[in-house]
Write a protein that holds these residues in place. Structure first.
Motif, PDB file in Angstrom:
ATOM      1  N   GLU A 431       0.071  -9.656 -45.659  1.00  0.00           N
ATOM      2  CA  GLU A 431       0.686  -8.694 -46.576  1.00  0.00           C
ATOM      3  C   GLU A 431       0.600  -7.277 -46.036  1.00  0.00           C
ATOM      4  O   GLU A 431       1.513  -6.461 -46.227  1.00  0.00           O
ATOM      5  N   ASP A 432      -0.498  -6.962 -45.343  1.00  0.00           N
ATOM      6  CA  ASP A 432      -0.712  -5.602 -44.837  1.00  0.00           C
ATOM      7  C   ASP A 432      -0.393  -5.493 -43.350  1.00  0.00           C
ATOM      8  O   ASP A 432      -1.034  -4.739 -42.615  1.00  0.00           O
ATOM      9  N   TYR A 433       0.620  -6.250 -42.883  1.00  0.00           N
ATOM     10  CA  TYR A 433       0.963  -6.259 -41.451  1.00  0.00           C
ATOM     11  C   TYR A 433       1.293  -4.868 -40.912  1.00  0.00           C
ATOM     12  O   TYR A 433       1.099  -4.561 -39.739  1.00  0.00           O
ATOM     13  N   ALA A 434       1.783  -3.967 -41.777  1.00  0.00           N
ATOM     14  CA  ALA A 434       2.155  -2.625 -41.336  1.00  0.00           C
ATOM     15  C   ALA A 434       0.949  -1.825 -40.870  1.00  0.00           C
ATOM     16  O   ALA A 434       1.093  -0.806 -40.177  1.00  0.00           O
ATOM     17  N   GLU A 435      -0.257  -2.246 -41.230  1.00  0.00           N
ATOM     18  CA  GLU A 435      -1.464  -1.527 -40.812  1.00  0.00           C
ATOM     19  C   GLU A 435      -1.797  -1.764 -39.337  1.00  0.00           C
ATOM     20  O   GLU A 435      -2.656  -1.090 -38.790  1.00  0.00           O
ATOM     21  N   GLY A 436      -1.144  -2.750 -38.719  1.00  0.00           N
ATOM     22  CA  GLY A 436      -1.372  -2.972 -37.294  1.00  0.00           C
ATOM     23  C   GLY A 436      -1.801  -4.389 -36.970  1.00  0.00           C
ATOM     24  O   GLY A 436      -1.949  -5.254 -37.848  1.00  0.00           O
ATOM     25  N   LEU A 437      -2.018  -4.606 -35.683  1.00  0.00           N
ATOM     26  CA  LEU A 437      -2.305  -5.940 -35.177  1.00  0.00           C
ATOM     27  C   LEU A 437      -3.551  -6.545 -35.795  1.00  0.00           C
ATOM     28  O   LEU A 437      -3.613  -7.751 -36.057  1.00  0.00           O
ATOM     29  N   SER A 438      -4.567  -5.739 -36.044  1.00  0.00           N
ATOM     30  CA  SER A 438      -5.818  -6.284 -36.577  1.00  0.00           C
ATOM     31  C   SER A 438      -5.617  -6.926 -37.941  1.00  0.00           C
ATOM     32  O   SER A 438      -6.253  -7.936 -38.270  1.00  0.00           O
ATOM     33  N   MET A 508     -14.459 -10.774 -34.997  1.00  0.00           N
ATOM     34  CA  MET A 508     -13.027 -10.479 -34.930  1.00  0.00           C
ATOM     35  C   MET A 508     -12.483 -10.086 -36.292  1.00  0.00           C
ATOM     36  O   MET A 508     -11.553  -9.280 -36.392  1.00  0.00           O
ATOM     37  N   MET A 509     -13.066 -10.632 -37.354  1.00  0.00           N
ATOM     38  CA  MET A 509     -12.605 -10.307 -38.708  1.00  0.00           C
ATOM     39  C   MET A 509     -12.928  -8.870 -39.099  1.00  0.00           C
ATOM     40  O   MET A 509     -12.373  -8.349 -40.078  1.00  0.00           O
ATOM     41  N   THR A 510     -13.814  -8.217 -38.359  1.00  0.00           N
ATOM     42  CA  THR A 510     -14.187  -6.833 -38.694  1.00  0.00           C
ATOM     43  C   THR A 510     -13.351  -5.799 -37.956  1.00  0.00           C
ATOM     44  O   THR A 510     -13.514  -4.593 -38.180  1.00  0.00           O
ATOM     45  N   ILE A 511     -12.465  -6.234 -37.059  1.00  0.00           N
ATOM     46  CA  ILE A 511     -11.652  -5.300 -36.272  1.00  0.00           C
ATOM     47  C   ILE A 511     -10.643  -4.606 -37.187  1.00  0.00           C
ATOM     48  O   ILE A 511     -10.059  -5.219 -38.082  1.00  0.00           O
ATOM     49  N   THR A 512     -10.440  -3.328 -36.952  1.00  0.00           N
ATOM     50  CA  THR A 512      -9.474  -2.558 -37.739  1.00  0.00           C
ATOM     51  C   THR A 512      -8.526  -1.819 -36.802  1.00  0.00           C
ATOM     52  O   THR A 512      -8.789  -1.687 -35.601  1.00  0.00           O
ATOM     53  N   GLY A 513      -7.415  -1.326 -37.367  1.00  0.00           N
ATOM     54  CA  GLY A 513      -6.470  -0.553 -36.579  1.00  0.00           C
ATOM     55  C   GLY A 513      -5.459  -1.431 -35.871  1.00  0.00           C
ATOM     56  O   GLY A 513      -5.417  -2.649 -36.029  1.00  0.00           O
ATOM     57  N   ASP A 514      -4.624  -0.795 -35.048  1.00  0.00           N
ATOM     58  CA  ASP A 514      -3.554  -1.515 -34.354  1.00  0.00           C
ATOM     59  C   ASP A 514      -4.050  -2.048 -33.009  1.00  0.00           C
ATOM     60  O   ASP A 514      -3.504  -1.735 -31.954  1.00  0.00           O
ATOM     61  N   VAL A 515      -5.122  -2.820 -33.053  1.00  0.00           N
ATOM     62  CA  VAL A 515      -5.695  -3.410 -31.834  1.00  0.00           C
ATOM     63  C   VAL A 515      -6.053  -4.863 -32.121  1.00  0.00           C
ATOM     64  O   VAL A 515      -6.263  -5.269 -33.262  1.00  0.00           O
ATOM     65  N   GLY A 516      -6.142  -5.629 -31.022  1.00  0.00           N
ATOM     66  CA  GLY A 516      -6.565  -7.020 -31.137  1.00  0.00           C
ATOM     67  C   GLY A 516      -8.023  -7.164 -30.758  1.00  0.00           C
ATOM     68  O   GLY A 516      -8.820  -6.231 -30.900  1.00  0.00           O
ATOM     69  N   ALA A 517      -8.365  -8.330 -30.241  1.00  0.00           N
ATOM     70  CA  ALA A 517      -9.774  -8.634 -29.963  1.00  0.00           C
ATOM     71  C   ALA A 517     -10.152  -8.454 -28.502  1.00  0.00           C
ATOM     72  O   ALA A 517     -11.309  -8.680 -28.135  1.00  0.00           O
ATOM     73  N   ARG A 518      -9.220  -8.030 -27.648  1.00  0.00           N
ATOM     74  CA  ARG A 518      -9.501  -7.995 -26.213  1.00  0.00           C
ATOM     75  C   ARG A 518     -10.691  -7.109 -25.868  1.00  0.00           C
ATOM     76  O   ARG A 518     -11.433  -7.384 -24.919  1.00  0.00           O
ATOM     77  N   HIS A 519     -10.930  -6.057 -26.632  1.00  0.00           N
ATOM     78  CA  HIS A 519     -12.039  -5.164 -26.302  1.00  0.00           C
ATOM     79  C   HIS A 519     -13.395  -5.853 -26.419  1.00  0.00           C
ATOM     80  O   HIS A 519     -14.398  -5.361 -25.889  1.00  0.00           O
ATOM     81  N   LEU A 520     -13.440  -7.001 -27.107  1.00  0.00           N
ATOM     82  CA  LEU A 520     -14.708  -7.732 -27.232  1.00  0.00           C
ATOM     83  C   LEU A 520     -15.097  -8.410 -25.925  1.00  0.00           C
ATOM     84  O   LEU A 520     -16.246  -8.828 -25.762  1.00  0.00           O
ATOM     85  N   VAL A 521     -14.140  -8.543 -25.012  1.00  0.00           N
ATOM     86  CA  VAL A 521     -14.425  -9.221 -23.739  1.00  0.00           C
ATOM     87  C   VAL A 521     -15.533  -8.503 -22.979  1.00  0.00           C
ATOM     88  O   VAL A 521     -16.460  -9.122 -22.463  1.00  0.00           O
TER      89      VAL A 521
END
Length: 558
Positions: A431-438, A508-521
């Motif tokens: 529903e909140d897809y406009a907030e970004g990838l996260s 991964m569920m705590t990520i916010t903003g228009d970013v994915g999970a790659r930074h966790l690598v």
């Protein structure tokens, strides 16, 4: 032995080859025909039967099986009585069965009348478990053949357990050894992981009749580990194990160096068994000291089991022994070699499914607003065959072994769902897809079944990633061995999709903003495995019209 149609007047003492049913009487196969049986056959209208007649020097099947069984007997072996030319041999105690394969081959090569079948060598057996069977194929064995077989069996037995060749069959009982475990710690290692390693090790030790001493938890440093090893020796440890917070990668690494520092030596590093490659074998004053591979934290069968079984059975494990474990050492399917795209698309899955029971889901990210290709929605742009991009991506995911396939929708939800009509997917709307990838990522992760062990995250604008490419990521996935995050690469460049173990889903569920999970690598670099691909499909996303025109099959895009 004479075999074939036998007149009844010559059949006395012959062995009936096939069951004969008479009125009120059944003469079974193997019956030795006496006068009463012959009379019954004559009364039944038979003039002859198919039978075997023993010649001088022939040994009847039960006697032959009995004599060979006696020649094969040894300590901790029991046997059944001979029946229908068969004797079964059993373990008389729990232990490790060792089979002299060349001696068995020589017995079976003597004559087609004698056969010996056994369990594989170096397998653990329980008390009363059958370990071998002797079967005489015809109804008799030539006497000279049986004499040679008996002599060969007894000659092998005289070499003694543990000596070259050894007896044809030997059960080495498991001994109640005391085992010391050193568990090393690094910042960030979860307590549950540490506790799990202890429980799995205890289960392994107790299954072999051993006892795990109170374990030592120390820093992942050579001096601390060496001191812990010496403390465990003073407590009576007869086997020493080191479970490192970080996998051992060299015979001079922290764990092996601790064995040397404690006064020991390294005998061998690595083994041709997978899982279990990264094991280090050493000793301290005659006490076996092992640095465990990462897979030892899993209860699944791996190389450490093979080594511990031999140690508990009182067998010395040498470098040559380890190097001889390669045949049969592939305990699971792991494929990380690059495969050309044209082959990948047409190559059927291997007979042994790489996941081996692991449930890995695919998450297709299809919620974005496609700003760079506006006013078009790139996910709905058709290829030259009229198939929308998102449909190609989902079809690729469905062609893999990942299940279920979850599609995250957002922008133009109805049109995306319509493009996927009839496909076996689960829709998760953000529903909140406009907030970004996260936001889309959270919606997709929340829709995953609770029993998945991992998830491969596929981007909706990467239509060139074929199903077999995804399967290659699944094949490399093994959290217990440290391959908890699997990413594809091409010529060293990291790409997509990426596969994540379920242990990372809360983070991964705590990520916010228009970013994915790659930074966790970067945060979990010690848990990452890279799979090199044969081409750049894993690097190519298409988020502009010009880029899409260069994609195979999209030349007609306007």
């Amino acid at each position: 032995m004479i075999f074939g149609p036998t007149p009844l007047d010559e059949a006395r003492g012959a062995v009936l080859a096939h069951t004969v049913r008479l009125n009120g009487k059944v003469l079974k196969k193997g019956t030795v025909l006496d006068q009463a049986a012959i009379a019954a056959l004559q009364a039944g209208g038979h003039g002859s039967v198919i039978a075997a007649r023993l010649e001088p020097g022939d040994v009847p099947e039960n006697e032959a099986a009995d004599r060979l069984a006696n020649a094969l007997m040894g300590p901790l072996l029991a046997r059944s009585r001979a029946s229908t030319g068969r004797v079964n041999l059993f373990a008389d105690a729990a232990g490790l069965l060792v089979v002299n394969a060349s001696a068995v081959d020589r017995l079976n090569a003597l004559d087609e009348s004698l056969t010996v079948a056994t369990l594989p060598s170096y397998v653990p057996v329980a008390a009363k478990e059958m370990v071998a069977t002797i079967k005489v194929i015809p109804f008799a064995v030539p006497g000279p053949v049986l004499q040679v077989a008996e002599a060969q069996a007894r000659q092998s037995a005289q070499t003694g357990p543990g000596r070259p060749g050894g007896p044809v069959l030997a059960v080495h009982p498991f001994r109640p050894l005391k085992v010391g475990l050193v568990l090393t710690e690094l910042p960030g290692v979860k307590e549950s992981v540490m506790e799990g390693a202890v429980e799995v090790t205890r289960d392994r030790v107790e299954a072999l009749c051993g006892t795990l001493l109170p374990h030592e938890r120390v820093r992942h440093e050579t001096p601390a580990i060496a001191d812990a090893l010496n403390r465990l020796r003073r407590q009576g440890a007869q086997v020493l194990l080191i479970a490192g917070a970080s996998a051992v990668v060299d015979r001079r690494d922290v764990g092996p160096a601790a064995i040397v520092r404690a006064g020991g030596a390294i005998d061998h590093f690595g083994m041709p068994v997978d899982p279990g490659n990264l094991i280090c074998l050493g000793h301290i004053d005659g006490i076996p000291a092992l640095v465990l591979p990462g897979c030892a934290k899993s209860p699944k069968l791996n190389g450490i089991d093979w080594v511990l079984q031999r140690l508990f059975a009182g067998l010395k494990v040498t470098a040559r022994d380890v190097m001889g474990m390669g045949v049969g050492g592939l305990l699971k399917e792991i494929d990380v070699r690059p495969l050309p795209r044209e082959q990948a698309a047409n190559t059927p899955p291997p007979a042994q499914a790489p996941r081996r029971g692991r449930k890995v889901a695919a998450l297709v990210m299809a919620a974005g607003r496609s700003r760079r290709m506006a006013p078009l929605n790139k996910l709905l742009v058709p290829d030259d065959a009229g198939v929308p991009m998102v449909t190609r991506v989902v079809d690729n995911a469905l062609a893999s072994r990942a299940r279920p396939v979850v599609v995250v929708t957002g922008y133009e939800r109805e049109r995306v769902e319509q493009a996927l009509t009839g496909r076996a997917v689960i829709f998760a709307h953000a529903e909140d897809y406009a907030e970004g990838l996260s936001a889309s990522l959270r919606a997709g992760l929340a829709a995953l079944p609770p029993d998945v062990e991992g998830v491969v995250i596929c981007l909706g604008d990467m239509p060139l990633v074929a199903g077999p490419m995804i399967d290659r990521l699944l094949a490399a996935f093994d959290p217990e061995e440290g391959r908890a995050i699997v990413m594809p690469t091409f010529r060293g460049k990291q790409g997509n999709p990426m596969l994540w173990s379920k242990e990372f889903l809360p983070e991964m569920m705590t990520i916010t903003g228009d970013v994915g999970a790659r930074h966790l690598v970067g945060k979990h670099a010690d848990r990452v495995a890279e799979v090199e691909m044969a081409d750049d499909a894993v690097l190519r996303d298409f988020d502009t019209t010009d880029a899409l025109k260069k994609a195979p099959g999209f030349a007609g895009v306007r």
